[in-house]
Write an enzyme that holds these catalytic residues in place. Sequence first.
Site, short mmCIF file in Angstrom:
data_model
loop_
_atom_site.label_atom_id
_atom_site.label_comp_id
_atom_site.label_asym_id
_atom_site.label_seq_id
_atom_site.Cartn_x
_atom_site.Cartn_y
_atom_site.Cartn_z
N GLU A 8 0.88 -1.18 0.00
CA GLU A 8 0.00 0.00 0.00
C GLU A 8 0.91 1.22 0.00
O GLU A 8 0.93 2.02 0.93
CB GLU A 8 -0.96 0.00 1.20
CG GLU A 8 -2.10 1.02 0.98
CD GLU A 8 -2.97 1.28 2.19
OE1 GLU A 8 -3.49 0.31 2.79
OE2 GLU A 8 -3.13 2.46 2.53
N HIS A 10 2.23 4.56 -1.85
CA HIS A 10 1.63 5.49 -2.80
C HIS A 10 2.62 6.46 -3.43
O HIS A 10 3.62 6.81 -2.83
CB HIS A 10 0.55 6.31 -2.10
CG HIS A 10 -0.45 5.47 -1.37
ND1 HIS A 10 -1.26 4.55 -2.00
CD2 HIS A 10 -0.77 5.39 -0.06
CE1 HIS A 10 -2.04 3.97 -1.11
NE2 HIS A 10 -1.76 4.44 0.08
N PHE A 23 -4.62 16.43 3.57
CA PHE A 23 -4.23 15.44 4.57
C PHE A 23 -3.02 15.90 5.37
O PHE A 23 -2.77 15.40 6.46
CB PHE A 23 -3.91 14.10 3.93
CG PHE A 23 -5.08 13.47 3.26
CD1 PHE A 23 -6.27 13.30 3.95
CD2 PHE A 23 -5.01 13.04 1.95
CE1 PHE A 23 -7.37 12.72 3.33
CE2 PHE A 23 -6.11 12.45 1.33
CZ PHE A 23 -7.28 12.30 2.02
N HIS A 165 -8.93 0.73 -1.41
CA HIS A 165 -8.23 1.68 -0.54
C HIS A 165 -9.21 2.76 -0.07
O HIS A 165 -10.13 3.11 -0.78
CB HIS A 165 -7.08 2.32 -1.32
CG HIS A 165 -6.23 3.23 -0.50
ND1 HIS A 165 -6.52 4.57 -0.32
CD2 HIS A 165 -5.12 2.98 0.22
CE1 HIS A 165 -5.61 5.10 0.46
NE2 HIS A 165 -4.74 4.16 0.82
N ASP A 286 2.21 2.04 3.94
CA ASP A 286 1.33 3.17 3.62
C ASP A 286 2.14 4.45 3.45
O ASP A 286 1.70 5.54 3.80
CB ASP A 286 0.23 3.38 4.69
CG ASP A 286 -1.02 4.06 4.12
OD1 ASP A 286 -1.02 4.41 2.93
OD2 ASP A 286 -1.98 4.24 4.88
#
Length: 327
Positions: A8, A10, A23, A165, A286
Amino acid sequence: MDGKIAFEEHFAIEDTLEQARSFAGDSGIWDEFTQQLLDLGGQRLGHMDATGIEMALLSLNAPGVQRILDAREALRVAQKANEAMAEAVAKHPKRYAALAALPMHNPDVAARELERCVQQLGFKGALVNGFQQVGNEDNAKYYDLPEYRSFWATVSKLDVPFYLHPRMQIASQARNYDGHPWLMSAPWGFALETSIHSLRLCGSGLFDDFPNLRICIGHLGENIPFGLWRIDARMRFSRREYRGKRPLGDYFRDHFHITTSGNFNDPAFRCTLDVLDHDKIYFSADYPFEKMEDAATWYDATQVIDEAQRRKIGRDNAIKLFNLDLK
Ligand code: GRE
Ligand code: ZN
């Protein structure tokens, strides 16, 4: 532990970068996020080297293509992101693999792009950021809807994993968050949104139609392992419009694969290990929303698993899941 595989992880292209800004909040780390999201070279590989992550399966940042209302623009951006990943994989084939970004407005367009990515570019599956907004902000499409069965037929035929996701709820439809925007994203809302979407898939009969589908979710299961027993217990009394042939928990345990992304925490890990077959649990970080260092420091030391399980969950399970050309 050396040789970990994470999936995961990115990156962003200029077209999707701005979406991640909110974010970063007020924490002043936007510049760092920007740089880390755009980088598919030295810095990322350096973190991987330092934390024992041998391979990362790359994916586009959230909400990415899923928040682009126009179908043609979404296809353009998805293809641009997919080309960028393909290029990075070509440069570093031993360190990177890729999960396709998909425009989900039209199931057949999505299926064709997935087919292209898997068959021509060697991608290992797809990562989609929750529901697709189509045409206007308020129109959210969930993939349990009957119109997506043709898309799932292609996923089933290609036999590749589909990573669901998180993304945020549509603000105008989320009155329960009024006055508490902090609650909408990663602290809680992400898990709520993704868990509901996952449970919708389970309750739609999808897995009766396509028994080989494999759905990945992150964050140690988006809170579902903790709630799974109760779902089945209460559904003895309330099953209105539940379209599965078997109890929901059966579908979840058979079809869902769970990563440690962004949840580096023993109690939640114990719960997931208790609920799911250990073949269906995987390490992930992540990055860049989490530091690889935090993910790996916790994972390499946690006493919740023994050394054989650490190897399996950190590496061997992912090799099997994605059919990676690694030992
Ligand atoms: C994620 O990818 O899981 C994520 C974001 C943005 C903020 C936090 C987070 O995409 O965990
Ligand atoms: Zn993520």
